[in-house]
Design a protein around this motif. Structure first.
Motif, short mmCIF file in Angstrom:
data_model
loop_
_atom_site.label_atom_id
_atom_site.label_comp_id
_atom_site.label_asym_id
_atom_site.label_seq_id
_atom_site.Cartn_x
_atom_site.Cartn_y
_atom_site.Cartn_z
N PHE A 56 0.84 -1.19 0.00
CA PHE A 56 0.00 0.00 0.00
C PHE A 56 0.87 1.24 0.00
O PHE A 56 1.97 1.25 0.58
N VAL A 57 0.40 2.32 -0.64
CA VAL A 57 1.04 3.63 -0.58
C VAL A 57 -0.03 4.66 -0.26
O VAL A 57 -1.23 4.40 -0.41
N LYS A 58 0.39 5.83 0.20
CA LYS A 58 -0.57 6.89 0.46
C LYS A 58 -1.28 7.25 -0.84
O LYS A 58 -0.68 7.23 -1.92
N THR A 59 -2.54 7.58 -0.75
CA THR A 59 -3.35 7.87 -1.92
C THR A 59 -2.75 8.97 -2.79
O THR A 59 -2.74 8.87 -4.01
N GLU A 60 -2.19 10.00 -2.15
CA GLU A 60 -1.61 11.10 -2.93
C GLU A 60 -0.33 10.70 -3.65
O GLU A 60 0.09 11.36 -4.60
N ASN A 61 0.31 9.59 -3.25
CA ASN A 61 1.53 9.12 -3.91
C ASN A 61 1.29 7.96 -4.88
O ASN A 61 2.23 7.43 -5.45
N TYR A 62 0.03 7.58 -5.06
CA TYR A 62 -0.29 6.39 -5.86
C TYR A 62 0.22 6.49 -7.31
O TYR A 62 0.86 5.58 -7.81
N GLU A 63 -0.04 7.58 -7.97
CA GLU A 63 0.35 7.73 -9.38
C GLU A 63 1.88 7.71 -9.53
O GLU A 63 2.40 7.05 -10.43
N LYS A 64 2.57 8.41 -8.65
CA LYS A 64 4.03 8.45 -8.71
C LYS A 64 4.62 7.06 -8.45
O LYS A 64 5.52 6.62 -9.16
N ALA A 65 4.09 6.36 -7.45
CA ALA A 65 4.57 5.03 -7.12
C ALA A 65 4.30 4.05 -8.25
O ALA A 65 5.16 3.21 -8.59
N ASN A 66 3.15 4.13 -8.86
CA ASN A 66 2.80 3.26 -9.97
C ASN A 66 3.74 3.50 -11.15
O ASN A 66 4.18 2.56 -11.81
N ALA A 67 4.08 4.76 -11.41
CA ALA A 67 5.01 5.09 -12.49
C ALA A 67 6.40 4.53 -12.20
O ALA A 67 7.06 4.00 -13.11
N ILE A 68 6.85 4.61 -10.96
CA ILE A 68 8.17 4.09 -10.59
C ILE A 68 8.23 2.58 -10.78
O ILE A 68 9.18 2.05 -11.36
N LEU A 69 7.20 1.87 -10.32
CA LEU A 69 7.20 0.42 -10.43
C LEU A 69 7.01 -0.06 -11.87
O LEU A 69 7.49 -1.13 -12.24
N SER A 70 6.34 0.72 -12.70
CA SER A 70 6.15 0.31 -14.09
C SER A 70 7.45 0.44 -14.89
O SER A 70 7.57 -0.16 -15.96
N GLU A 71 8.43 1.21 -14.38
CA GLU A 71 9.71 1.33 -15.06
C GLU A 71 10.60 0.12 -14.84
O GLU A 71 11.56 -0.08 -15.57
N ILE A 72 10.29 -0.69 -13.84
CA ILE A 72 11.12 -1.86 -13.52
C ILE A 72 10.78 -2.97 -14.50
O ILE A 72 9.63 -3.37 -14.65
N SER A 73 11.80 -3.50 -15.15
CA SER A 73 11.61 -4.55 -16.14
C SER A 73 11.47 -5.91 -15.45
O SER A 73 12.14 -6.20 -14.46
#
Length: 136
Positions: A56-73
């Protein structure tokens, strides 16, 4: 006191996977919360029953966290941090797999299963997701 809201970002089968991804997010300054990791660490067979380890991440950080994890191959890298390419088709979607191809690995695997151990001898290969070619 203001109540923080967290949003589910990802689910993982094992807590070790969740720890790696949570470490990546925390290194980027994003606060994370893992749920059910102790339950699954005590008995990994519970993972499917409880829905895995939840990140889980804070709701306000969700988009940023999702972008970071999507960069991982999810695919294999060479020693110089470049994606491994298939020698047949040139695709970069390569996974490491184990295969039982000879009598030694088959006997070792069978013995390991009988005594409930991790297989002693197995050969690791790379396998192309596109053309299914296996190579060293």
């Amino acid at each position: 006191m203001k109540r923080e809201k967290f949003q589910l970002l990802r689910r993982f089968q094992y807590s070790s996977e969740a720890m790696i991804y949570s470490g990546k997010l925390e290194s980027q300054g994003i606060e994370v919360f893992l749920r059910d990791s102790n339950t699954i660490d005590s008995n990994p067979l519970y993972s499917n029953a409880v829905g895995g380890v939840k990140l889980f991440v804070k709701t306000e950080n969700y988009e940023k966290a999702n972008a970071i994890l999507s960069e991982i191959s999810n695919y294999s890298f060479e020693d110089n941090n470049e994606l491994i390419k298939c020698p047949k088709c040139g695709e970069e979607q390569i996974n490491m797999v184990t295969s039982i191809k000879n009598w030694r690995s088959l006997l070792s695997f069978a013995f390991s299963v009988l005594v409930i151990l991790i297989p002693f001898h197995s050969k690791y290969l790379y396998k192309c997701k596109n053309c299914k070619t296996e190579f060293n």
